[in-house]
Design a protein around this motif. Structure first.
Motif, PDB file in Angstrom:
ATOM      1  N   UNK A  88      -8.603 -42.884  27.238  1.00  0.00           N
ATOM      2  CA  UNK A  88      -8.607 -44.315  26.943  1.00  0.00           C
ATOM      3  C   UNK A  88      -7.259 -44.804  26.457  1.00  0.00           C
ATOM      4  N   UNK A  89      -6.528 -43.945  25.767  1.00  0.00           N
ATOM      5  CA  UNK A  89      -5.237 -44.361  25.217  1.00  0.00           C
ATOM      6  C   UNK A  89      -4.125 -44.365  26.269  1.00  0.00           C
ATOM      7  N   UNK A  90      -4.173 -43.409  27.185  1.00  0.00           N
ATOM      8  CA  UNK A  90      -3.122 -43.278  28.201  1.00  0.00           C
ATOM      9  C   UNK A  90      -3.748 -43.529  29.568  1.00  0.00           C
ATOM     10  N   UNK A  91      -3.439 -44.668  30.136  1.00  0.00           N
ATOM     11  CA  UNK A  91      -3.911 -45.018  31.469  1.00  0.00           C
ATOM     12  C   UNK A  91      -2.725 -45.194  32.399  1.00  0.00           C
ATOM     13  N   UNK A  92      -3.016 -45.253  33.687  1.00  0.00           N
ATOM     14  CA  UNK A  92      -1.946 -45.422  34.664  1.00  0.00           C
ATOM     15  C   UNK A  92      -1.213 -46.748  34.453  1.00  0.00           C
ATOM     16  N   UNK A  93      -1.954 -47.799  34.116  1.00  0.00           N
ATOM     17  CA  UNK A  93      -1.328 -49.102  33.891  1.00  0.00           C
ATOM     18  C   UNK A  93      -0.366 -49.051  32.714  1.00  0.00           C
ATOM     19  N   UNK A  94      -0.762 -48.381  31.625  1.00  0.00           N
ATOM     20  CA  UNK A  94       0.112 -48.283  30.459  1.00  0.00           C
ATOM     21  C   UNK A  94       1.364 -47.463  30.768  1.00  0.00           C
ATOM     22  N   UNK A  95       1.206 -46.399  31.552  1.00  0.00           N
ATOM     23  CA  UNK A  95       2.371 -45.586  31.918  1.00  0.00           C
ATOM     24  C   UNK A  95       3.346 -46.396  32.766  1.00  0.00           C
ATOM     25  N   UNK A  96       2.824 -47.158  33.729  1.00  0.00           N
ATOM     26  CA  UNK A  96       3.695 -48.002  34.565  1.00  0.00           C
ATOM     27  C   UNK A  96       4.410 -49.042  33.724  1.00  0.00           C
ATOM     28  N   UNK A  97       3.698 -49.646  32.788  1.00  0.00           N
ATOM     29  CA  UNK A  97       4.330 -50.648  31.926  1.00  0.00           C
ATOM     30  C   UNK A  97       5.425 -50.024  31.061  1.00  0.00           C
ATOM     31  N   UNK A  98       5.179 -48.815  30.575  1.00  0.00           N
ATOM     32  CA  UNK A  98       6.220 -48.149  29.771  1.00  0.00           C
ATOM     33  C   UNK A  98       7.462 -47.860  30.606  1.00  0.00           C
ATOM     34  N   UNK A  99       7.269 -47.479  31.873  1.00  0.00           N
ATOM     35  CA  UNK A  99       8.409 -47.240  32.745  1.00  0.00           C
ATOM     36  C   UNK A  99       9.187 -48.526  33.026  1.00  0.00           C
ATOM     37  N   UNK A 100       8.473 -49.626  33.220  1.00  0.00           N
ATOM     38  CA  UNK A 100       9.146 -50.914  33.436  1.00  0.00           C
ATOM     39  C   UNK A 100       9.964 -51.306  32.213  1.00  0.00           C
ATOM     40  N   UNK A 101       9.401 -51.110  31.027  1.00  0.00           N
ATOM     41  CA  UNK A 101      10.127 -51.442  29.790  1.00  0.00           C
ATOM     42  C   UNK A 101      11.366 -50.565  29.651  1.00  0.00           C
ATOM     43  N   UNK A 102      11.253 -49.269  29.961  1.00  0.00           N
ATOM     44  CA  UNK A 102      12.396 -48.364  29.860  1.00  0.00           C
ATOM     45  C   UNK A 102      13.514 -48.791  30.813  1.00  0.00           C
ATOM     46  N   UNK A 103      13.169 -49.128  32.056  1.00  0.00           N
ATOM     47  CA  UNK A 103      14.183 -49.547  33.025  1.00  0.00           C
ATOM     48  C   UNK A 103      14.846 -50.858  32.608  1.00  0.00           C
ATOM     49  N   UNK A 104      14.043 -51.812  32.159  1.00  0.00           N
ATOM     50  CA  UNK A 104      14.613 -53.110  31.750  1.00  0.00           C
ATOM     51  C   UNK A 104      15.527 -52.925  30.540  1.00  0.00           C
ATOM     52  N   UNK A 105      15.106 -52.126  29.578  1.00  0.00           N
ATOM     53  CA  UNK A 105      15.933 -51.889  28.388  1.00  0.00           C
ATOM     54  C   UNK A 105      17.255 -51.215  28.759  1.00  0.00           C
TER      55      UNK A 105
END
Length: 373
Positions: A164-181
């Motif tokens: 419940x804590x780690x989903x595919x959507x959350x992982x994708x969002x974390x990758x987007x944040x890392x790239x943008x940062x």
């Protein structure tokens, strides 16, 4: 933080800024003699990157192809998003930064550093592009491996809640944040708000050293938790008959161990390849590193070591997961035929599973593992 080539190259070419038409043949001979080792190093680095860059693109594209197109169960888990992010960062390095360095290294070696047009084009355009783009994939790799390690720690601490804590959507969002940062971090230098030396200093301490230290702390905690879980699993198996629940628990621990080992190898490759670049930066920043051709040649070698990280990452994944290699052979149409003994073994295994399916068993539908291979 791949700034060694830019710093050393600009320092070495200071003494050859005069126009080639004002130099005598004797002066040209002296320049080529003084910079002989530097030019040879540039040529070797250009050949090395010309081989490594295409192989990096090919290996990472094959890994993406397997993860996205195959029926490998491991490719359907959320943590696969981190491996995809690492592969995209490595491909970016091979497509953007490496071609610029290949062109400059080979052209400057063939025409000589006294060739004004080539030198100015490399200094003002290509090396400036490398200054801006090369650190971005490095920062993405550090942050992605940090997030990967944190997710593995959560999976061991609370395995029943991780789905419940780690989903595919959350992982994708974390990758987007890392790239943008990572991209926005270079904006102050591009817009002229911040000097390059100050930006690199902040980058080294914030995005490299601090993240590496935090990752080491997480690895220590991860090791302790995993050993404790392995010890508990061993005690539960002692004197008990293995049932479906125990088999599932052992399989999950084995899969978690595989992914932890992959993560450790990726982190070690990243530290080993980036440590010389960090040491070179500290030496040039705080110890007044001399501006000589040998120093510049050392910077080029260090950059080649740093770029080798992108080439090695996909081979770690292929080395540690045998099912990944099998899926790759199947997708490429290279799957070998099974031997009769292997076919008979599979038939016997299928028969046993069919018999076991008709007997009462513990329901395992509530268990949803994070790692599946």
């Amino acid at each position: 933080m791949s700034c060694s080539t830019n710093q050393t190259y600009s320092n070495v070419t200071k003494c050859s800024n005069s126009s080639s038409s004002t130099r005598t043949p004797r002066e040209d001979f002296d320049i080529n003699l003084i910079y002989g080792h530097y030019l040879n190093t540039m040529f070797a680095a250009g050949i090395y990157l010309s081989i490594v860059a295409p192989l990096t693109i090919l290996a990472n594209c094959l890994m993406l192809y397997v993860l996205l197109k195959s029926q490998l169960k491991a490719s359907k888990t959320p943590v696969t998003g981190f491996l995809i992010g690492l592969a995209l960062a490595d491909i970016t390095t091979a497509l953007v930064s490496a071609p610029c360095l290949i062109y400059c290294y080979l052209q400057l070696n063939l025409k000589g550093i006294q060739h004004d047009e080539t030198r100015e084009f490399c200094n003002r355009v290509l090396f400036e592009l490398v200054r801006v783009t090369a650190p971005i994939p490095i920062n993405i790799s550090f942050l992605t491996i940090l997030m990967f390690t944190f997710v593995q720690y959560l999976a061991l601490v609370s395995p029943m809640k991780i789905a419940r804590r780690v989903t595919r959507k959350k992982v994708i969002m974390s990758q987007v944040v890392i790239w943008v940062y990572s991209i926005l971090f270079r904006v102050p230098y591009v817009t002229g708000i911040m000097e390059y030396e100050l930006l690199v200093e902040i980058d080294v301490y914030l995005n490299t050293i601090s993240i590496a230290l935090f990752s080491l702390v997480l690895y220590a905690r991860l090791y302790c938790v995993f050993r404790r879980r392995m010890a508990n699993s061993t005690r539960l198996r002692t004197g008990e008959t293995r049932n479906d629940v125990s088999r599932v628990r052992e399989g999950r621990l084995k899969n978690e161990r595989r992914f932890i080992v992959i993560n450790v190898f990726l982190f070690c490759i990243m530290i080993v390849t980036s440590a010389p670049s960090i040491g070179y930066w500290f030496a040039s920043m705080y110890f007044n590193l001399s501006d000589t051709p040998d120093t510049a040649a050392t910077g080029i070698i260090i950059d080649c070591i740093l770029y080798s990280k992108s080439f090695l990452n996909p081979f770690v994944y292929a080395w540690r997961l045998s099912k990944y290699r099998t899926a790759l052979r199947e997708l490429l149409g290279c799957k070998t035929s099974k031997k009769p003994l292997e076919h008979a073994t599979e038939m016997m295994t299928a028969s046993v599973r069919t018999t076991a399916a008709n007997t009462p068993a513990v329901s395992l539908t509530s268990i949803k593992p994070l790692y599946t291979t």
